[in-house]
Design a protein around this motif. Structure first.
Motif, mmCIF file in Angstrom:
data_model
loop_
_atom_site.group_PDB
_atom_site.id
_atom_site.type_symbol
_atom_site.label_atom_id
_atom_site.label_comp_id
_atom_site.label_asym_id
_atom_site.label_seq_id
_atom_site.Cartn_x
_atom_site.Cartn_y
_atom_site.Cartn_z
ATOM 1 N N THR A 95 0.840 -1.194 0.000
ATOM 2 C CA THR A 95 0.000 0.000 0.000
ATOM 3 C C THR A 95 0.880 1.251 0.000
ATOM 4 N N GLU A 118 -6.194 3.293 -4.125
ATOM 5 C CA GLU A 118 -7.349 2.386 -4.056
ATOM 6 C C GLU A 118 -7.797 1.989 -5.466
ATOM 7 N N ASN A 119 -8.045 0.723 -5.629
ATOM 8 C CA ASN A 119 -8.710 0.219 -6.840
ATOM 9 C C ASN A 119 -8.053 0.706 -8.127
ATOM 10 N N HIS A 167 -7.671 9.469 -6.946
ATOM 11 C CA HIS A 167 -8.103 9.211 -5.566
ATOM 12 C C HIS A 167 -9.222 10.164 -5.157
#
Length: 277
Positions: free
Chosen positions: A42, A68-69, A133
């Motif tokens: 991360t 994220e994603n 984001h």
């Protein structure tokens, strides 16, 4: 499983896909060979990694994907021995990855604010992560604007994403090129020409700026003339980072180490570093 940070020994990653972006710029989609690392790696928008090209060396590179994603990738311009070697690699070849390093862009602190992104040329690469984001959390922000410029239509980064972004309701995108072509129907002129064509929010606004020095300084002047404070202007500095953890001090500017204190600074902080951008 815990979050992974790779500090000293690079983790091996395989190149899954290579996309040509513009001349001398490619995007490399990567996957860690270690499945535990791959599932737990991360990072924050604005952080960077160290990428090893075996037999050539290691270089610092910003992270364009959203935390994220988003598919893990780096976008790299060919500018020297190591990045030349990276550009010569093929799908299936291996690289080494250390990181993530650095402080990253603020995210929680800017919730509720209008957000302006101003990018020139490949300056869109480090801002891409924050843009995606913030769009993923659209309801947490006020107006979201992108002012982006390049030398020509062929030099626009992430052209497929620009087309997608222009279709997102509530994402105000303004694009210009210094030199148009017969096919180009958009604005022609340097990026500051957009400022007179856009209603720039001032109150409760934060601006992210990234691009070449001439563009950076001109944009800062425009933003501050409109009333945006220097601590509400954010950028990311590039320096020759070697270790990534503040030991070698190759990236020192005065008393700050870009690899650990940065690379993200407010313009108020940048002004105190004693180094002209």
């Amino acid at each position: 499983m815990s979050e992974q940070k790779i500090v000293t020994v690079p983790e091996i990653a395989t190149i899954e896909e290579i996309k040509d972006e513009i001349v001398d710029v490619k995007t490399f989609y990567l996957r860690f060979d270690n499945k535990e690392i791959d599932g737990n790696f991360t990072f924050k928008s604005g952080q960077f990694i160290m990428c090893t090209v075996f037999g050539a060396g290691e270089f610092a590179v910003s992270l364009p994907p959203s935390p994220e994603n988003d598919r893990f990738h780096i976008t790299v311009r060919r500018i020297g021995k190591v990045t030349n070697a990276l550009h010569d690699l093929q799908v299936g070849d291996k690289v080494g990855i250390r990181g993530p390093f650095g402080n990253g862009f603020p995210f929680e602190e800017i919730k509720g604010k209008n957000v302006i992104y101003v990018a020139g040329g490949i300056g869109l690469i480090p801002l891409r992560s924050s843009i995606v984001h913030v769009l993923q959390h659209r309801n947490d922000f006020g107006r979201i604007l992108l002012l982006y410029g390049s030398r020509s239509p062929q030099d626009l980064m992430y052209q497929y994403m620009l087309e997608q972004w222009q279709k997102i309701e509530g994402f105000e995108t303004f694009i210009t090129v210094d030199n148009g072509t017969p096919e180009w129907k958009g604005n022609v002129g340097i990026i500051t020409t957009l400022f007179d064509k856009v209603e720039i929010p001032v109150e409760n606004t934060v601006a992210f700026v990234c691009g070449p020095p001439v563009m950076f300084n001109a944009v800062i002047k425009e933003l501050m003339q409109r009333g945006i404070k220097d601590d509400m202007i954010i950028s990311t500095l590039e320096r020759h980072m070697k270790c990534g953890v503040g030991k070698c001090q190759h990236c020192a500017i005065g008393r700050t180490l870009v690899c650990t204190d940065g690379p993200v600074y407010t313009y108020r902080q940048i002004k105190t570093l004693g180094e002209q951008i």
